[in-house]
Motif scaffolding. Structure first.
Motif, PDB file in Angstrom:
ATOM      1  N   GLU B 120     -12.994 -39.784 -12.139  1.00 44.59           N
ATOM      2  CA  GLU B 120     -13.326 -39.196 -13.434  1.00 44.59           C
ATOM      3  C   GLU B 120     -13.013 -37.696 -13.472  1.00 44.59           C
ATOM      4  O   GLU B 120     -12.693 -37.131 -14.508  1.00 44.59           O
ATOM      5  N   TYR B 121     -13.141 -37.056 -12.304  1.00 41.68           N
ATOM      6  CA  TYR B 121     -12.909 -35.609 -12.246  1.00 41.68           C
ATOM      7  C   TYR B 121     -11.722 -35.297 -11.341  1.00 41.68           C
ATOM      8  O   TYR B 121     -11.409 -36.050 -10.422  1.00 41.68           O
ATOM      9  N   ASP B 148     -16.407 -28.974 -19.479  1.00 44.53           N
ATOM     10  CA  ASP B 148     -15.080 -29.580 -19.591  1.00 44.53           C
ATOM     11  C   ASP B 148     -14.209 -29.076 -18.447  1.00 44.53           C
ATOM     12  O   ASP B 148     -13.447 -29.814 -17.846  1.00 44.53           O
ATOM     13  N   LYS B 198     -12.430 -32.471 -16.291  1.00 41.70           N
ATOM     14  CA  LYS B 198     -12.583 -33.889 -16.580  1.00 41.70           C
ATOM     15  C   LYS B 198     -11.169 -34.426 -16.662  1.00 41.70           C
ATOM     16  O   LYS B 198     -10.329 -33.827 -17.333  1.00 41.70           O
TER      17      LYS B 198
END
Lengths: 402, 372
Positions: B120-121, B148, B198
């Motif tokens: 996800e990151y 973000d 992200k």
């Protein structure tokens, strides 16, 4: 299905090495540290890979943990192979019961199945207690050329020393006619180095016969070699020249470390054509402080030196604080020598602490009677407290606090 | 959260012109600290934080990088799943000629790699940063702030710095981000070129970058989005050296003889991993003398060494005197040579009796393989 191999190695690494006393209380002899970053077993393993042998069975028994974790998958020696590579072979249980390895020959006997998987023409038997560099491929070529059933590597020793070794009495062409274990009156100076190449088919049969003899002590030197001679097999002595040292005693282990600092000793670890490999971790380079004085010494990565070093061998991550004085000392990994401590003619094992002002060992010059002098030894993890004295020849137990 | 994090490293800085030591190798593989390469520091921090899916973007002459990293096993990154992946430059007919591609172009070329991994990151980091950082804490901060983008900065007073500086509000939110023109003697929050995005956001920013022809990562991704996105700053308070020029390199190298700096870098909870080679320990001869120096395995020291960084397999012969030098792997310093503020690249030979000197702010660099 395993691929057929020309020759595989069986490395006998199960011995305690009881004459190393406190140094082998917790590890087997082949796992004893040597030369700043090595262990004794690095020498036979590196010799194997440098000689083109890619399959090595390591027979362990006494205190195998350190050895097992050190050898791991064999990657540092390039022995992590799809077919072959390094295998740890401990004693095991069967439906008929379980047995320890009773002797060197029995250890191989119990692993006949392992050797058969590679269906080798010849088997090289080594022990893990010697420091030397040797091209086994040359010995194999000699073995094939002479068509011997067994070839035994021998080294010329002095006549006085000969009664400490197994001695091969040979004819002029090197054919062995007699083997004498530690003879009182040696007839020859050809000492066995504990390195054997056997024709596997013949050795296999002799091992089976030997096992069936309840009187046998199942030992290569005592039983297998004499039995082969009796059976009229052709046994050849292979002459080795170069550095070789049995590091089975405190004195010889210390001497072998000191030999690294002596250009005349013929023991070089940095020759590009015959490297000795070791499992090593990533430590930063060693740091030399403002007050350090270093002469003729070997220092490994991770050390921090601010004291005086003369003719010493330091393993990784050793700290020598300001004012500490080391002379002819072997200091193993992670040990700390604190301010003003003195270490002379001594072996300090891993993780020990020599506190401020403590004195370990002494110079032999100070002893008129040489029987009073010897190398002082401090075991793993031991602490020698502030101002304490460890006399020459004295040994401090692992984890002792004195 | 860390298991949901992957990483892209940049083997070049894209903004600074390569220094003399990075002429024939990537900036990531400039030798540092006696046995390391610059990339080892950030890579070791990632491994310690259990980030195990790491792509390394390359630009050119990345042979040294491939040699150094191999399969990644020395960093415990030789994995069946994930591990280390070298992302080679992607030359299509229309881009083949653009040697000076931007960081954004490089990221566009590894879009597929970003997409096909499920994390996800994503951490984006330059490799010329010498520090230990707890990436786990930084990722937790990023998640906790629901950011973000999180960027790593350090408050430094560095008048020669001409990269991006930021201002953060009390909560850590970035409210200003601009290029510092240098020559200011104030403490500034300077970017260390480590970001957490992200991943979905990074991909959509890449779309925009492609559409609008964006070429400047810091300006177009950070400054342009300050009001639109939640951008947070994360302060690094420990030791850090960013290496672009030879002067940066020399200064940071020389800091390693400071025991405090050395212990912070090498004796923290993050072990600095590197390619393991097989040199025997260093040997000091009868005439060897060393003071205040870092000396690697494989060296033979029979001369005098003061305030130096000596890499592996270097030979300093009898009578040679080295002050304030950096001698890289395999070099030989001949008898009675005298060197001051000299950097020798790999396999340099300085013949006997030679006297060479640079100055601390302008060290004398001898290129790889040269004989003086």
């Amino acid at each position: 299905m395993k691929q057929k191999k020309d020759m595989i190695t069986m490395l006998l690494a199960g011995g305690q090495g009881s004459r190393l006393y406190v140094l082998t209380k917790e590890v087997a002899k082949p796992a004893v540290s040597f030369g700043g970053k090595y262990k004794i077993i690095d020498f036979p393993l590196s010799n194997c890979i440098n000689s083109g042998i890619d399959t090595v069975g390591v027979l362990t028994q006494y205190r195998p943990l350190e050895l097992n974790s050190y050898i791991g998958n064999g990657q540092p020696w390039d022995l992590d192979r799809m077919n072959g590579g390094v295998y740890i072979l401990p004693p095991y249980a069967t439906d008929k019961g379980s047995e320890w390895y009773k002797g060197t020959a029995n250890a191989i006997y119990q692993n006949i199945n392992f050797i058969d998987r590679y269906d080798p023409e010849n088997v090289l038997i080594l022990s893990g207690d010697h420091i030397y560099k040797m091209d086994y491929a040359k010995m194999l070529a000699f073995h094939k050329e002479t068509g011997a059933a067994a070839t035994i590597a021998v080294l010329d020793v002095s006549l006085e020393e000969a009664s400490r070794f197994g001695i091969m009495n040979t004819q002029e062409d090197g054919t062995i006619y007699e083997f004498e274990e530690k003879p009182k009156h040696p007839k020859s100076t050809k000492a066995s180095m504990g390195i054997y190449i056997f024709n596997w088919k013949k050795l296999r049969q002799h091992l089976i016969d030997d096992e069936a003899n309840p009187a046998s002590s199942n030992d290569f030197g005592k039983n297998i070699i004499p039995a082969m001679l009796d059976a009229g097999e052709k046994l050849m002595a292979y002459q080795f020249e170069g550095y070789w040292k049995d590091v089975g005693t405190i004195d010889s282990l210390w001497e072998a470390n000191m030999d690294l600092l002596n250009p005349g000793s013929n023991l070089q670890l940095d020759s590009p054509d015959w490297k000795i490999y070791a499992r090593s971790a990533a430590h930063p380079p060693h740091f030399v402080g403002e007050n350090a004085e270093i002469t003729e010494s070997i220092i490994s990565e991770g050390c921090e030196i601010d004291g005086k070093l003369w003719y010493s061998v330091l393993f990784s991550n050793v700290t020598v604080e300001q004012g500490a004085d080391l002379n002819s000392a072997v200091v193993m990994s992670n040990t700390v020598i604190k301010k003003g401590a003195t270490v002379k003619y001594a072996i300090i094992a891993e993780d020990a602490i020599i506190e401020e002002g403590a004195i370990v060992g002494d110079d032999p010059c100070n002893y008129a009677d040489s029987s009073e002098w010897g190398i002082a030894v401090v075991g793993r993890g031991a602490i020698v407290k502030k101002g304490q004295i460890v006399r020459p020849k004295e040994m401090i137990e692992p984890d002792a606090n004195r | 959260m860390i298991s949901k994090t992957m990483c892209i490293l940049f083997s070049e800085s894209y903004t600074a012109t390569p220094n003399e030591l990075a002429e024939e190798r990537t900036l990531a593989t400039v030798p540092f600290g006696g046995r390391y390469r610059l990339i080892d520091f950030v890579l070791s921090s990632l491994v310690a934080a259990k980030v195990s899916n790491i792509g390394i973007l390359t630009k050119e002459h990345y042979g040294s990088l491939m040699d150094h990293l191999g399969s990644g096993k020395d960093w415990d990154l030789g994995r069946r799943n994930g591990g280390l992946k070298i992302l080679t430059p992607f030359a299509k007919a229309e881009t083949a000629a653009t040697r000076d591609r931007s960081k954004i172009d490089a990221l566009l070329s590894c879009r597929t790699y970003l997409e096909e991994n499920a994390e996800e990151y994503v951490i984006l980091a330059d490799t010329n940063v010498v520090m230990n950082i707890d990436f786990r804490a930084m990722v937790e901060y990023h998640v906790e702030k629901d950011a973000d983008i999180t960027l790593l900065y350090q408050n430094r007073n560095n008048p020669t710095y001409n990269g991006m500086v930021v201002d953060c509000d009390r909560n850590g939110r970035v409210i200003d981000a601009f290029y510092s023109a240098g020559q200011t003697h104030e403490t500034q929050s300077t970017l260390l070129k480590v970001f957490i995005f992200k991943k979905s956001l990074l991909l959509s920013l890449l779309d925009r970058a492609y559409t609008f022809g964006w070429a400047d990562f810091d300006r177009d991704f950070i400054t342009k989005n300050i009001n639109k996105l939640n951008i947070f700053g994360y302060e690094h308070t420990g030791y850090c050296a960013v290496i672009n020029t030879v002067a940066d390199y020399y200064e940071a190298s020389m800091e390693l003889v400071n025991t405090q700096v050395r212990h912070e870098l090498f004796e923290s909870d993050i072990p600095i991993l590197t390619r393991v080679k097989n040199s025997p320990p260093a040997v000091y001869g009868f005439n060897g003398k060393a003071r205040n120096s870092l000396i690697a395995d494989g060296c033979i020291i029979d001369g005098e060494v003061n305030n130096c960084i000596i890499f592996r397999d270097v030979e300093v012969k009898k009578g040679a005197v080295l002050n304030n030098c950096i001698i890289i792997q395999g070099s030989v310093i001949g008898e009675n040579a005298q060197l001051n503020c000299v950097i020798t690249d790999k396999n340099v030979t300085v013949q006997e009796g030679h006297v060479l000197s640079g100055y601390p702010t302008y060290p004398f660099v001898i290129s790889k393989g040269e004989t003086v």
